[in-house]
Design a protein around this motif. Sequence first.
Motif, PDB file in Angstrom:
ATOM      1  N   PHE A   6      57.253  59.256  20.477  1.00 61.32           N
ATOM      2  CA  PHE A   6      58.584  59.421  19.909  1.00 61.32           C
ATOM      3  C   PHE A   6      59.576  59.956  20.929  1.00 61.32           C
ATOM      4  N   GLY A   7      60.828  59.548  20.788  1.00 61.81           N
ATOM      5  CA  GLY A   7      61.859  59.916  21.749  1.00 61.81           C
ATOM      6  C   GLY A   7      62.382  61.318  21.570  1.00 61.81           C
ATOM      7  N   ILE A  10      62.241  66.786  17.764  1.00 66.84           N
ATOM      8  CA  ILE A  10      62.568  67.411  16.481  1.00 66.84           C
ATOM      9  C   ILE A  10      62.943  66.355  15.446  1.00 66.84           C
ATOM     10  N   GLY A  18      70.508  55.009   4.903  1.00 75.56           N
ATOM     11  CA  GLY A  18      69.049  54.917   4.957  1.00 75.56           C
ATOM     12  C   GLY A  18      68.356  55.909   5.858  1.00 75.56           C
ATOM     13  N   ASP A  19      69.067  56.906   6.429  1.00 73.32           N
ATOM     14  CA  ASP A  19      68.364  57.821   7.315  1.00 73.32           C
ATOM     15  C   ASP A  19      67.495  58.800   6.543  1.00 73.32           C
TER      16      ASP A  19
ATOM     17  N   VAL B 212      55.629  59.177   8.642  1.00 71.91           N
ATOM     18  CA  VAL B 212      56.733  58.844   9.539  1.00 71.91           C
ATOM     19  C   VAL B 212      57.614  57.803   8.861  1.00 71.91           C
ATOM     20  N   ARG B 213      58.861  57.689   9.310  1.00 69.13           N
ATOM     21  CA  ARG B 213      59.758  56.689   8.740  1.00 69.13           C
ATOM     22  C   ARG B 213      60.774  56.282   9.797  1.00 69.13           C
ATOM     23  N   PRO B 214      61.378  55.108   9.638  1.00 69.20           N
ATOM     24  CA  PRO B 214      62.365  54.691  10.630  1.00 69.20           C
ATOM     25  C   PRO B 214      63.656  55.499  10.493  1.00 69.20           C
ATOM     26  N   MET B 220      61.172  54.301  14.996  1.00 60.09           N
ATOM     27  CA  MET B 220      60.286  55.174  14.244  1.00 60.09           C
ATOM     28  C   MET B 220      60.534  56.630  14.653  1.00 60.09           C
ATOM     29  N   ALA B 221      60.805  57.460  13.661  1.00 60.01           N
ATOM     30  CA  ALA B 221      61.064  58.881  13.930  1.00 60.01           C
ATOM     31  C   ALA B 221      59.797  59.684  13.656  1.00 60.01           C
TER      32      ALA B 221
END
Lengths: 101, 397
Positions: A6-7, A10, A18-19, B212-214, B220-221
Motif C-alpha cells: 500500500f502507498g 495510514i 464512494g470513499d 480492505v477496500r478501494p 486498494m487502501a
Amino acid sequence: MKKEKFGCRISHSEPGPGDGGRTGSWRVKRPVIDLEKCIPAKTKKAACFTCWLFCPDGVITKTIPPTIDYEYCKGCEICAQECPVGAITMVEETVFITEEK
Amino acid sequence: MHIIESGNVAAANGVKLANVKVIAAYPITPQTPLTEKLSEFVDAGEMDAQYIPVESEHSALSVCIAASSTGSRAFTATSANGLLYMNEQLHWAAGARLPIVMCVVNRGIGSPWTVWNDHQDAISQRDTGWIQLYCCDHQQIIDTVIQAFYLAETVSVPVMVCYDGYILSHTYMPFEIPKQADVDKFLPSFKPEYALNPNQPANLNTVTLPDVRPDVRGDMAPGYMEIRHNLHADMRDAIDVVGDIDKKFNQIFGRGENPYIETYRCDAAEFVAVCLGSLSYHLRDVVDILREEGIPVGVAGLRLYRPFPDQAIRDMLADLKGVIVFEKALSYGNQGALFADIKAALYSSKNRPKVHNYILGLGGREIKTAHLVDALRNSCVDTDKVGDTPVWIGLKM
C-alpha cells in the motif's frame, strides 16, 4: 521504510463518491421525490434545492429535477424531513426488492 | 558549552536545539519544570515555536497530534497519571504514524498518590506503539531528545524519551549543550510523509472496515490489520535505524556507541544485572564491590525498550550463567515486564541462563547500595535459590 503493498501508512480519505464504501446498502428506507410537488421540477427553475443543501452525504444533485444517487444514499431521511413541500417520502426498501424480483 | 543544571533543563535545551515548532503541555502536577523552561525559551524569543498551554494531558497530546498532522515538529512532556490520561491519544498518535516526541519523567502512579520515581507509568504504556528510549544521566537526556526527533521522523513512529523523576529530572549534573550548527548538521528538517494540505483536502485516520477496500481513486487502501501490521514492521525496522542514528550522532558529537544496551564490566562476566534508567549507573558501584569479592558480574542498562532489541539481548546474555533483572515496575499478578521480555528473548537460546527478578524503588522507596549488593550477590552465588517469582527489595514488612 517498507510500505510493501500500500502507498500510505495510514487510513485516509479524499473528497469523492464512494470513499466510505457503497453505503447505499445501509439503507432501510429509500427517499423518493414526487416531481409533481418538487419545486424545481414543478417550476422548472433553479430554486429551493433544500434537499441538496441538507443532504449530509452529498448524494442529491442540484439539478432540475434533483436526483438521488442510491448507490451511496444511506436513507437518513433528512431530505424528507426538510423538504418544504413534502415532496420526498421514505419508502421501505423491501418494496423495491419485491418489484425487482 | 558545559553547564551544571537539572535533567529537565537538559531536556528543554534538547527540544530547543531540535527547532520544535509546537509545544503543548499541561502545567500542573505531575508536570515538571521541563515545560516551564520551554515556555521561558518561547517567551524570551529564544525559540520560534507556538507554546500552547492546555487544560489536560489528553488535550496536550491532542494538540500535538493536530500540529504533527500539519507537518509541524511537535513536543510534549508528562509523568505518571498525566501519561495515563493521554492513553487513548497515545494509541492514536502511533496509529496515525505521527513522529511526536514526548519526555516521560518517570514517576509512580496512583493510587495511592505518589510523585516519586519508579517506571510503572511508562511500562504500563509499552504496548501503545510508541518507541521508548531510557536515559541514565543528563547528557543522555539532551542527546536522546535530539536523536528522538530524527528517529521518530525516519520511521514515522512517535517516541517517548524516559528519564527518572527526581533522580534525574530535579538533580543537577554537568552536561554539554551541543552547538546549534552541529545539531542542524545532524538533524534533517521535518518532511512529513503525509500532511494536511488545504489545496488537497483529506480526512485522516478515517474509519476502517474489517476488510480492505478501494479508495476514491480506485486504488486498494490498507485496512485496519494492514495499518497495524505496518506499524509493527516499521517498529521492528526502527531497531536498525536507532543504530544508524547513533553512528551519525557519534561522528558529529563523539558520544554514544551504545544505542541498545550500555554495559559496564561485562567482559568475561558470568552474571549480568539488567535494568532500565539511572539504576544501571547505581548498579555500577554494586558491580565494583562484587568484582572485588571475585564475583564475575557486570551491569547492562537497556537504552531501547520498545521496540525490544531482542537480538542484542541474546548476543549479550545468551551464554551467561545468570541474568538478574532489577525493575521499578511490575505487571501485577505476574512478574516484572522487563523480566518477562528478557526471558522471552532468551528462550530460543541453547544455553539459557537462570533469570532472576527483583522489584525495587516503587514510589521512590530508597534504593540502598547495600541491599543491591546483597541481592545481586545472592543471585550470583546461588543461582537456583532464587526462583521465578519476583523478590522485593527494600520492602518493610
